[in-house]
Design an enzyme around this catalytic site. Sequence first.
Site, PDB file in Angstrom:
ATOM      1  N   HIS A  63       0.842  -1.201   0.000  1.00  0.00           N
ATOM      2  CA  HIS A  63       0.000   0.000   0.000  1.00  0.00           C
ATOM      3  C   HIS A  63       0.874   1.246   0.000  1.00  0.00           C
ATOM      4  CE1 HIS A  63      -3.721   2.233   0.645  1.00  0.00           C
ATOM      5  NE2 HIS A  63      -3.068   2.969   1.538  1.00  0.00           N
ATOM      6  N   GLN A  68       2.757  11.224  -2.324  1.00  0.00           N
ATOM      7  CA  GLN A  68       2.862  11.821  -0.997  1.00  0.00           C
ATOM      8  C   GLN A  68       4.293  11.869  -0.485  1.00  0.00           C
ATOM      9  OE1 GLN A  68      -0.106  10.070   1.633  1.00  0.00           O
ATOM     10  NE2 GLN A  68      -1.741  10.462   0.166  1.00  0.00           N
ATOM     11  N   ARG A  89      -4.588  16.183   6.095  1.00  0.00           N
ATOM     12  CA  ARG A  89      -5.192  16.065   4.784  1.00  0.00           C
ATOM     13  C   ARG A  89      -5.207  17.410   4.062  1.00  0.00           C
ATOM     14  NH1 ARG A  89     -11.183  13.810   3.189  1.00  0.00           N
ATOM     15  NH2 ARG A  89     -11.784  15.767   4.190  1.00  0.00           N
ATOM     16  N   TYR A 128      -5.033   7.228  -6.722  1.00  0.00           N
ATOM     17  CA  TYR A 128      -6.288   7.943  -6.930  1.00  0.00           C
ATOM     18  C   TYR A 128      -6.099   9.340  -7.501  1.00  0.00           C
ATOM     19  CZ  TYR A 128      -5.120   9.721  -2.208  1.00  0.00           C
ATOM     20  OH  TYR A 128      -4.487  10.248  -1.112  1.00  0.00           O
ATOM     21  N   ARG A 213     -16.461   5.659   2.529  1.00  0.00           N
ATOM     22  CA  ARG A 213     -16.738   7.089   2.654  1.00  0.00           C
ATOM     23  C   ARG A 213     -16.832   7.743   1.285  1.00  0.00           C
ATOM     24  NH1 ARG A 213     -13.019  11.013   2.539  1.00  0.00           N
ATOM     25  NH2 ARG A 213     -11.319   9.567   2.927  1.00  0.00           N
ATOM     26  N   HIS A 237      -9.615   1.367   1.536  1.00  0.00           N
ATOM     27  CA  HIS A 237      -9.357   1.826   2.893  1.00  0.00           C
ATOM     28  C   HIS A 237     -10.553   1.477   3.776  1.00  0.00           C
ATOM     29  CE1 HIS A 237      -6.858   5.051   0.727  1.00  0.00           C
ATOM     30  NE2 HIS A 237      -5.985   4.438   1.513  1.00  0.00           N
ATOM     31  N   GLU A 240      -9.914   3.733   9.120  1.00  0.00           N
ATOM     32  CA  GLU A 240      -8.676   4.357   9.575  1.00  0.00           C
ATOM     33  C   GLU A 240      -8.949   5.389  10.663  1.00  0.00           C
ATOM     34  OE1 GLU A 240      -4.831   6.827   7.784  1.00  0.00           O
ATOM     35  OE2 GLU A 240      -6.525   6.359   6.481  1.00  0.00           O
ATOM     36  N   HIS A 274      -5.766  -0.599   6.876  1.00  0.00           N
ATOM     37  CA  HIS A 274      -5.776   0.042   8.188  1.00  0.00           C
ATOM     38  C   HIS A 274      -6.586  -0.737   9.229  1.00  0.00           C
ATOM     39  CE1 HIS A 274      -3.567   3.329   6.514  1.00  0.00           C
ATOM     40  NE2 HIS A 274      -4.561   3.723   5.740  1.00  0.00           N
ATOM     41  N   ASP A 325       2.389   3.467   2.662  1.00  0.00           N
ATOM     42  CA  ASP A 325       1.317   4.458   2.651  1.00  0.00           C
ATOM     43  C   ASP A 325       1.798   5.849   2.238  1.00  0.00           C
ATOM     44  OD1 ASP A 325      -1.122   5.715   2.956  1.00  0.00           O
ATOM     45  OD2 ASP A 325      -1.491   5.003   4.969  1.00  0.00           O
TER      46      ASP A 325
END
Length: 410
Positions: A63, A68, A89, A128, A213, A237, A240, A274, A325
């Site tokens: 993952h 990032q 975020r 994504y 979500r 996910h 988390e 997670h 991650d």
Amino acid sequence: MSDLGDPQRTVIEADWTWTGERFESGLRLEIDGDRITRVSRQLRDPDRRFAGRALLPGFVNAHSHAFQRGLRGRGETFPEDAGSFWTWRRAMYGLVAELDRPRLHRLCLQAFREMLAAGITAVGEFHYLHHDDAGASDFAFDETVLAAAHEAGIRIVLLETFYAHGGPDQPLEGAQRRFRIDDPEVYWRQMDRLAARLDAPTQSLGAVAHSLRAVDPGVVDELYREARRRKLVFHLHAEEQRQEVDAVVAAWGRRPVELLVERLDLGPDLTAVHCTHTPAAHLRAFARAGANACLCPLTEANLGDGLCDLPALLEAGGHLCLGSDSNARISMLEEMRWLEYGQRLKSESRGVLRGPRGEVAPLLLRAATEGGARALGLDAGRLEPGTLADLVLVDLDAPALAGWQPATLA
């Protein structure tokens, strides 16, 4: 009598080789192309002898969000109050708004090269960030990630992510619109397009619903059924953050993992990432179904997520894998170490993730190798005939290993 074997195949030997349970000396591997064909002490003299080295299967990073890598140091000051996942975020969305194809390529290339340097030979890239413009649907960034992986030389499973909304009944806003795929037909057309552009020996695809979500349960069902029909792994996910759980319960009347267990015919092709706030009963049901749980201890610590109830998962025969991650630090050794250390801190005890003989290292190493390969649908993570010859060597003269013995090396 020694088996001379096929002279066209390569035979290698290190001082010590990981068997899945322990390090042993004298083992030789025969390799043909990109596959291990035999493992034995009876093979011919090695073509390559790695003195002062231990040989392991390459680590499998199940993952990653490679872009990032550009967040290191950002979102790490807290002028108003203690931070959270949600304040982090905002920093992530700031990075998303800045990215174009050249910079995304550089960030992904940096992350993938750091993975290789850390002994990670395969990565599941949970991707994504699709579009070059927040108002576009160009999918320009998908091929950028694949190109960076090819240049780095890492094996990649591009986990193409369906991301429909910002929360139940909430539209995507701002930088989030670069993530948008809200039509399954569009999603599968893009998957077909990517499949035709893969570097087949080292690149493959997996299907993803970002989370319950961001994707409605009925669409998750539909995506999973089609992924299974296409024989693709499926990731998402799950649980988390408490706020995520509360939003899903308010919208659908069930917690995320509870919905997965109730609605889907779970199996080894599904991985939930997670499971930080998943109750023990739901973890046990998830584990008994044969699905995978992916933990990312360094990121979960950095974001203040919390700790998964791993004893409950393992008691029910759960399958574990590990991911880097957010790539704030890329080290599968540290992910393994903190998988156990986090549980020690939570339980105020030691050896929480021990195997049948009381050893911790084999379970952790399996999570970092076999577990990741299982979650990504790869024939990797083990030094066995028929598996991919994705290998890593450990320098036994490294100062950190001074004083090692065969029984303590793992």
